[in-house]
Design a protein around this motif. Structure first.
Motif, PDB file in Angstrom:
ATOM      1  N   UNK A 115      -0.251   8.760   0.645  1.00 33.01           N
ATOM      2  CA  UNK A 115       0.707   8.111  -0.258  1.00 33.01           C
ATOM      3  C   UNK A 115       1.608   9.153  -0.910  1.00 33.01           C
ATOM      4  N   UNK A 116       0.965  10.189  -1.432  1.00 31.94           N
ATOM      5  CA  UNK A 116       1.734  11.198  -2.153  1.00 31.94           C
ATOM      6  C   UNK A 116       2.757  11.884  -1.249  1.00 31.94           C
TER       7      UNK A 116
ATOM      8  N   UNK B  68       0.803  -1.220   0.000  1.00 32.50           N
ATOM      9  CA  UNK B  68       0.000   0.000   0.000  1.00 32.50           C
ATOM     10  C   UNK B  68       0.838   1.273   0.000  1.00 32.50           C
TER      11      UNK B  68
ATOM     12  N   UNK C  50      -7.830  -3.548  -0.289  1.00 32.49           N
ATOM     13  CA  UNK C  50      -8.800  -2.462  -0.118  1.00 32.49           C
ATOM     14  C   UNK C  50      -8.362  -1.461   0.943  1.00 32.49           C
ATOM     15  N   UNK C  51      -8.802  -0.232   0.780  1.00 28.02           N
ATOM     16  CA  UNK C  51      -8.560   0.780   1.816  1.00 28.02           C
ATOM     17  C   UNK C  51      -9.906   1.374   2.235  1.00 28.02           C
TER      18      UNK C  51
ATOM     19  N   UNK D 265     -10.198   6.046   0.315  1.00 30.31           N
ATOM     20  CA  UNK D 265      -9.293   6.185  -0.837  1.00 30.31           C
ATOM     21  C   UNK D 265      -8.729   7.598  -1.007  1.00 30.31           C
TER      22      UNK D 265
ATOM     23  N   UNK E 149      -6.083   8.054   1.535  1.00 27.44           N
ATOM     24  CA  UNK E 149      -4.998   7.124   1.195  1.00 27.44           C
ATOM     25  C   UNK E 149      -4.084   7.742   0.135  1.00 27.44           C
ATOM     26  N   UNK E 150      -4.684   8.256  -0.923  1.00 25.52           N
ATOM     27  CA  UNK E 150      -3.857   8.843  -1.988  1.00 25.52           C
ATOM     28  C   UNK E 150      -3.086  10.063  -1.490  1.00 25.52           C
TER      29      UNK E 150
ATOM     30  N   UNK F  54       5.570   9.374  -0.843  1.00 27.87           N
ATOM     31  CA  UNK F  54       6.284   9.156  -2.100  1.00 27.87           C
ATOM     32  C   UNK F  54       7.177  10.358  -2.427  1.00 27.87           C
TER      33      UNK F  54
END
Lengths: 585, 141
Positions: free
Chosen positions: A223-224, A70, A212-213, A216, A219-220, A227
């Motif tokens: 994540x960003x 994930x 699954x999350x 979402x 989550x994104x 990252x």
């Protein structure tokens, strides 16, 4: 956790009966996050007290965590088992494609018990386990061949990983490793021997599960943030550029690079074997573990002429990193980087832990110099500092074991020195061979007290390196407190499971934010509690299996050879170990 | 103008698969299942990687073999999927010589690139580019 997250599923495989079952264990992952926290609990459940590490009763546990698949740099699988090398807690981590593959096959952990009636390899997919005949693969000369055969023979749709052992694992050398994706290893503490004892040549694991999350959008966003940090931080960049061999020159300069079995801490050829020199002469490719934008894996392209035929060449791609350059380079006095790479190739073919192999060879060289072992014991091939070719022959003999000495060397330096003498220069801590740091008292206390006796447990070298020049170091008690605090936090990282190289990104607050969109509410205070609990359980397992910090052997060589912080005082270490014993019981 | 993905420098691919995770994440999930872009080793990682993207063909063979026009050519190159028309025959998957038509075994339907370019934004080493069809040809082929 998200109700449909497959992480709660534990796959239990019995090699003796050739059966498997999937157990739903949400409570296990709720209490312990995953990874190391889950693995120690499964080890408590599955490993009986006093188990023979090479017996069918010793379980192999492979565990991943909720961040795997994930988030970036959540790329590691935790293996736990009873170590045939130390006779105590065995824990080893590897990256490659293993963690994401286990996760996408729909499991949070895989437990392998029993012993196969004949050589076998496993193919693990979602809801399916195949027990394949590996009798034709048993005894192939190189670990790489086994990998290629499994890669070509097994389809395995989706995200796939291949774990395998080499001849050393088959021969149950106590520090045999398990190799994944050719260039990553469950290196330390002998998981390869446990595979061998179970007649388990390899594991193919593949999966196509969607993870699954709960939220979402969040989550994104999280994540960003991670990252971006991973791809722009200078700290991450250096792992990509030179990789861990960037440490050779600074450690050498500060007088912390173990050289010739730690008789010295500066190596006159450090420049030639430095990360800079390796990159300019040999770097052929860089690789990443699944989901790691950093890509720290460095491969050297080594062109070797055929010994007899002109115009015939072999070009090998060989992984290298700092620990390998230390153990198979400076520690053996090998000044020629090609010699180091050729020796590394042999270690890889056989499937040994490179660090333990290097320390074993260094001890044997000094023991031979001092007359503790004879040329005949060495099967007629004398060992000498810098002689890479002799060392490569010796590596083959550690597996083949033509003499009593080689039979002893196949059990590590602690055992060999208990038979032949030379304890004072046998560089092992709690039975595990020394990593490549001689930075001061904290690194050695870390090796002694860490639950794996590894530099990665508590990063003692970092405690040493924070002492300012001309400054006053920490007291023994302060060092112990710092090591325990670091090891406790690392239990959380290795339960999530994120690579320790990403520890700067995954701060407690960042982990809280990353878990929330997955439906896991956890605060930094929860992490303190969970980390302490996981470490407490590891200590309890170790005590149960006979570990006593006050009875640890401190190799005299460690206290004789100057560190950048001066000589390490064995009395200080001894008192600190007593302090650790009190805190950890 | 229609856009497409380009593999502009495959030698820089480290196999991190961040592009695949990005593609799967568009649907709000983790892992790489359902990714329309594929990164795989070229026969062992020592040989590097193969990156499979949809080239947005001017006359896409995958659409040509579709019996129900579920895969229809997109103006400017490439295809669009109309899943309600798809009967799951798999002809499209077999027709693409690059293997850029990914198969969803659960739904028995193809997964094709939607030319959004998200994957390229997550490539840390500039292996991928997202640009107009017809541009960048020299660099990619």
């Amino acid at each position: 956790m998200h109700p449909n997250d497959p992480i709660r599923r534990v796959l239990v495989i019995d090699l003796s009966k050739r059966t498997f079952e999937v157990m739903d264990r949400p409570e296990l992952f709720q209490a312990s996050i995953g990874g190391a926290g889950t693995a120690i609990r499964l080890l408590e459940e599955r490993c009986p007290p006093g188990a023979d590490p090479l017996g069918p009763e010793n379980p192999i546990i492979l565990a991943v965590g909720p961040l795997v698949g994930l988030y970036p740099l959540a790329s590691k699988t935790v293996a736990m088992f009873k170590s045939p090398h130390t006779g105590n807690l065995g824990e080893s981590h590897a990256g490659g494609r293993s963690a994401v593959s286990i996760r996408m096959a729909g499991y949070g952990a895989v437990v392998i018990t029993g012993r196969s009636p004949g050589p076998t390899y496993l193919v693990i997919e979602d809801g399916r386990v195949a027990f394949r005949d590996a009798s034709a693969l048993w005894g192939v000369r190189s670990s790489a061949t086994a990998g290629s055969v499994l890669r070509e023979r097994e389809g395995g749709s989706g995200h796939r990983s291949i774990l395998r052992i080499g001849p050393a694992g088959e021969a149950e050398v106590s520090y045999a490793c398990v190799i994944t994706e050719t260039y990553r290893h469950f290196g330390r503490l002998g998981l390869g021997a446990v595979f061998g004892s179970k007649r388990l040549k390899g594991i193919v694991i593949a999966g196509t599960r969607t993870l699954p999350v709960a939220d979402p959008v969040a989550y994104r966003r999280e994540y960003d943030a991670l990252f971006r940090a991973a791809t722009t931080s200078p700290a991450m960049r250096k792992y990509h550029d030179l990789g861990t061999p960037m440490n050779v020159l600074p450690l050498n300069e500060s007088g912390a690079l173990p050289t010739r079995n730690l008789r010295a801490t500066r190596f006159e050829a450090a420049e030639a074997i430095s990360g800079e020199a390796m990159a300019s002469r040999f770097l052929g490719r860089r690789l990443a573990c699944s989901h790691c934008p950093v890509a720290c894996i460095h491969l050297a392209a080594l062109r070797t002429p055929h010994p007899k035929e002109p115009y015939f060449y072999k070009t090998s791609m060989l992984g290298y990193d700092y620990e390998l350059i230390y153990a198979l380079g400076s520690l053996l006095g090998i000044a020629d980087p090609e010699g180091i790479l050729r020796l590394a190739d042999e270690v890889e073919i056989q499937g040994l832990d490179a660090m333990s192999a290097g320390v074993v060879l260094a001890w044997a060289t000094e023991a031979y110099e001092r007359g503790l072992v004879a040329k005949d014991d060495l099967d007629g091939i004398p060992l000498a500092w810098g002689d890479a070719e002799a060392y490569a022959s010796a590596v083959r003999r550690i597996v083949r074991r033509p003499t009593d000495l080689y039979r002893a060397l196949a059990q590590g330096v602690d055992y060999a020195s208990s038979v032949y003498g030379g304890r004072e220069f046998a560089l092992a801590f709690g039975g595990n061979e020394m990593p490549g740091y001689h930075t001061g008292p904290a690194c050695h206390l870390g090796f002694l007290t860490g639950s794996r006796h590894s530099h990665l447990d508590s990063a003692g070298y970092s405690v040493d390196q924070k002492v300012p020049p001309e400054g006053v170091g920490l007291t023994g008690d302060e060092i112990v407190a710092a090591l325990i605090a670091e090891e406790q936090w690392r239990q959380v990282l290795s339960s999530l499971v994120v690579c320790f190289f990403a520890r700067g990104l995954y701060t407690p607050d960042a982990v809280t934010r990353a878990l929330a969109p997955l439906g896991i509410a956890a605060t930094p205070a929860d992490f303190d509690r969970i980390g302490a609990e996981t470490l407490r359980r590891k200590w309890a397992f170790k005590r149960r299996e006979g570990f006593d910090p006050t009875r640890l052997r401190i190799p005299e060589r460690v206290c004789e050879t100057e560190t950048p912080l001066g000589r390490v005082d064995s009395d200080v270490i001894r008192r600190a170990l007593e302090r650790f014993a009190a805190l950890s019981s | 103008m229609a856009k497409r993905l380009y593999v502009i420098d495959v030698d820089r691919c480290v196999g991190c698969q961040s592009c695949m995770f990005a593609c799967a994440r568009r649907a709000g999930a983790g892992g790489t299942a359902g990714s329309r872009i594929g990164v795989r080793s070229a026969g062992g990682m020592r040989k590097g990687f193969i990156v499979v993207v949809c080239r947005a063909c001017a006359e896409p063979p995958c659409a040509r073999v579709c019996p129900t026009d579920a895969l229809a050519p997109r103006e400017g190159g490439g295809v669009r999927l109309h899943p309600e028309l798809c009967v799951g025959c798999g002809n499209c998957r077999d027709a693409c010589p690059f293997g850029a038509v990914v198969w969803d075994a659960v739904e028995a339907k193809p997964l094709v690139c939607v030319y959004c370019g998200v994957c390229a934004a997550y490539c840390p080493y500039d292996v991928l580019a997202f640009d107009e069809v017809g541009r960048n040809v020299d660099a990619s082929e």
